[in-house]
Design an enzyme around this catalytic site. Structure first.
Site, PDB file in Angstrom:
ATOM      1  N   TRP A   1       0.916  -1.282  -0.184  1.00 25.37           N
ATOM      2  CA  TRP A   1       0.199   0.031   0.018  1.00 25.37           C
ATOM      3  C   TRP A   1       0.771   1.268  -0.040  1.00 25.37           C
ATOM      4  O   TRP A   1       0.318   2.480  -0.041  1.00 25.37           O
ATOM      5  CB  TRP A   1      -0.870   0.089   1.213  1.00 25.37           C
ATOM      6  CG  TRP A   1      -2.046  -0.936   1.060  1.00 25.37           C
ATOM      7  CD1 TRP A   1      -2.515  -1.826  -0.001  1.00 25.37           C
ATOM      8  CD2 TRP A   1      -3.146  -0.971   1.939  1.00 25.37           C
ATOM      9  NE1 TRP A   1      -3.429  -2.405   0.201  1.00 25.37           N
ATOM     10  CE2 TRP A   1      -4.042  -1.925   1.482  1.00 25.37           C
ATOM     11  CE3 TRP A   1      -3.623  -0.531   3.381  1.00 25.37           C
ATOM     12  CZ2 TRP A   1      -5.115  -2.492   2.198  1.00 25.37           C
ATOM     13  CZ3 TRP A   1      -4.819  -0.714   3.879  1.00 25.37           C
ATOM     14  CH2 TRP A   1      -5.395  -1.776   3.271  1.00 25.37           C
ATOM     15  N   LYS A   2       2.092   1.126   0.270  1.00 29.97           N
ATOM     16  CA  LYS A   2       3.231   2.489   0.268  1.00 29.97           C
ATOM     17  C   LYS A   2       2.352   3.209   1.358  1.00 29.97           C
ATOM     18  O   LYS A   2       1.736   2.972   2.330  1.00 29.97           O
ATOM     19  CB  LYS A   2       3.281   2.857  -1.177  1.00 29.97           C
ATOM     20  CG  LYS A   2       3.574   1.598  -2.199  1.00 29.97           C
ATOM     21  CD  LYS A   2       4.080   2.185  -3.260  1.00 29.97           C
ATOM     22  CE  LYS A   2       4.803   1.195  -4.340  1.00 29.97           C
ATOM     23  NZ  LYS A   2       5.175   1.742  -5.382  1.00 29.97           N
TER      24      LYS A   2
ATOM     25  N   GLU B   1      11.597  -6.033  -9.425  1.00 31.64           N
ATOM     26  CA  GLU B   1      10.763  -4.940  -9.802  1.00 31.64           C
ATOM     27  C   GLU B   1      11.756  -3.856 -10.587  1.00 31.64           C
ATOM     28  O   GLU B   1      12.240  -3.186 -10.037  1.00 31.64           O
ATOM     29  CB  GLU B   1      10.360  -4.281  -8.558  1.00 31.64           C
ATOM     30  CG  GLU B   1       9.540  -5.127  -7.608  1.00 31.64           C
ATOM     31  CD  GLU B   1       8.505  -4.305  -6.517  1.00 31.64           C
ATOM     32  OE1 GLU B   1       7.280  -4.509  -6.826  1.00 31.64           O
ATOM     33  OE2 GLU B   1       9.126  -3.301  -5.927  1.00 31.64           O
TER      34      GLU B   1
ATOM     35  N   GLY C   1       4.725   2.101 -10.908  1.00 30.38           N
ATOM     36  CA  GLY C   1       3.994   3.115 -11.001  1.00 30.38           C
ATOM     37  C   GLY C   1       3.872   3.738 -12.264  1.00 30.38           C
ATOM     38  O   GLY C   1       3.306   5.100 -12.021  1.00 30.38           O
TER      39      GLY C   1
ATOM     40  N   GLY D   1       1.377  -2.662  -6.254  1.00 28.36           N
ATOM     41  CA  GLY D   1       1.378  -1.578  -5.656  1.00 28.36           C
ATOM     42  C   GLY D   1       0.143  -1.048  -5.978  1.00 28.36           C
ATOM     43  O   GLY D   1      -0.959  -1.232  -5.253  1.00 28.36           O
ATOM     44  N   GLY D   2       0.091   0.034  -6.661  1.00 25.22           N
ATOM     45  CA  GLY D   2      -1.275   0.747  -7.034  1.00 25.22           C
ATOM     46  C   GLY D   2      -2.658  -0.091  -7.025  1.00 25.22           C
ATOM     47  O   GLY D   2      -3.587   0.162  -6.460  1.00 25.22           O
TER      48      GLY D   2
HETATM   49  P1  PGA Z   1       2.947  -0.735  -8.706  1.00 27.14           P
HETATM   50  O1  PGA Z   1       3.985  -0.853  -7.791  1.00 27.14           O
HETATM   51  O2  PGA Z   1       2.334  -1.946  -9.058  1.00 27.14           O
HETATM   52  O3  PGA Z   1       2.387   0.624  -8.559  1.00 27.14           O
HETATM   53  O4  PGA Z   1       3.788  -0.210 -10.184  1.00 27.14           O
HETATM   54  C1  PGA Z   1       4.580  -1.926  -7.427  1.00 27.14           C
HETATM   55  C2  PGA Z   1       5.727  -1.742  -6.305  1.00 27.14           C
HETATM   56  O5  PGA Z   1       6.492  -0.808  -6.262  1.00 27.14           O
HETATM   57  O6  PGA Z   1       5.912  -3.004  -5.415  1.00 27.14           O
END
Ligand code: PGA
Length: 249
Positions: A11-12, A164, A170, A225-226
């Site tokens: 979720w950051k 990654e 993102g 992430g998103g």
């Molecule tokens: P993202 O992020 O799916 O938004 O690209 C992935 C992550 O940073 O783990």
């Protein structure tokens, strides 16, 4: 030993107490899946998230930990603290930590070791920048990050690796399935326990591309992430796992 698929959400710096109904929303998809499901909320929500998913089989994890177990480190959170709050895993070496906080491979290694010592599974992130890929150095860079970031004694340890590519995080861009397949196979060759270590792909994983990425032999799951912020999208990614086990036509 077969590797179990892991679908992890990061979720950051997002989410609030009102986001905790996410766990009820993804529970049906999680129940119907053979995959292990992990959500890494911000640490302020970790304890409540662990309570919210108790009994569902969904696990929670931290997004970072300090390399020491305790001490005078204002603002930091240790691996035992995460563990006490209910975490089973912790992400270490995410490219946003490497870029925003200058984290080096040596520090990521120390954090991985601290996680293991506290009984957490470290999810160790590696990935090349766009410039490094364009220079043909992607595999070399990732191999070097692994060599520097894996715990000193990593054989027989419960580790997860997340590949990654920095340029895919993102941005809506994903690596091609060929590039992911090649990189995951290269990563596996760098690991002390290549057959049992789970390697996730991360970088703009979405419902629309999850099945293709998860269908690759050496891709054992995703770090999302998103798309982990919306229960509908995350549930669709979980559902894409079952297609991984269907025979290819
Ligand atoms: P993202 O992020 O799916 O938004 O690209 C992935 C992550 O940073 O783990």
């Amino acid at each position: 030993m077969a590797r179990r698929t892991l679908i992890a959400g990061n979720w950051k710096m997002n989410g609030s107490v009102s986001s905790l109904d996410f766990f009820d929303a993804i529970a049906p998809a999680a129940r119907n899946s053979q995959a292990e499901i992990l959500i890494c909320p911000p640490s302020t929500l970790l304890y409540q998230a662990a309570q919210a998913c108790a009994g569902s089989g969904i696990r929670v994890g931290g997004q970072d930990c300090h390399a020491r177990q305790s001490g005078a480190h204002t603002g930091d959170i240790s691996a035992p603290m995460l563990r006490e709050a209910g975490a089973s895993h912790v992400i270490v070496g995410h490219s946003e930590r490497r870029a925003d906080h200058g984290e080096t491979d040596a520090l990521v290694r120390a954090k991985s070791e601290a996680a293991l010592e506290a009984g957490l599974v470290p999810v160790i992130c590696v990935g090349e920048t766009r410039e490094e890929r364009e220079a043909g150095r992607a595999v070399e860079v990732v191999a070097s990050q692994l060599a520097g970031s894996l715990p000193e004694k990593s054989r027989d340890m419960p580790l997860v690796i997340a590949y990654e590519p920095v340029w895919a995080i993102g941005t809506g861009l994903t690596a091609s399935v060929d590039d992911v397949a090649n990189m995951h196979s290269a990563i596996r060759q760098c690991l002390p326990d290549p057959l049992t270590t789970c390697i996730l792909y991360g970088g703009s994983v979405k419902p629309g591309n999850a099945a293709d990425l998860l269908g690759l032999d050496d891709v054992d799951g995703a770090l999302v992430g998103g798309a982990s912020l919306k229960s509908i999208d995350f549930s669709a990614i979980i559902a894409a796992v079952s297609r991984k086990s269907e025979p290819l036509r």
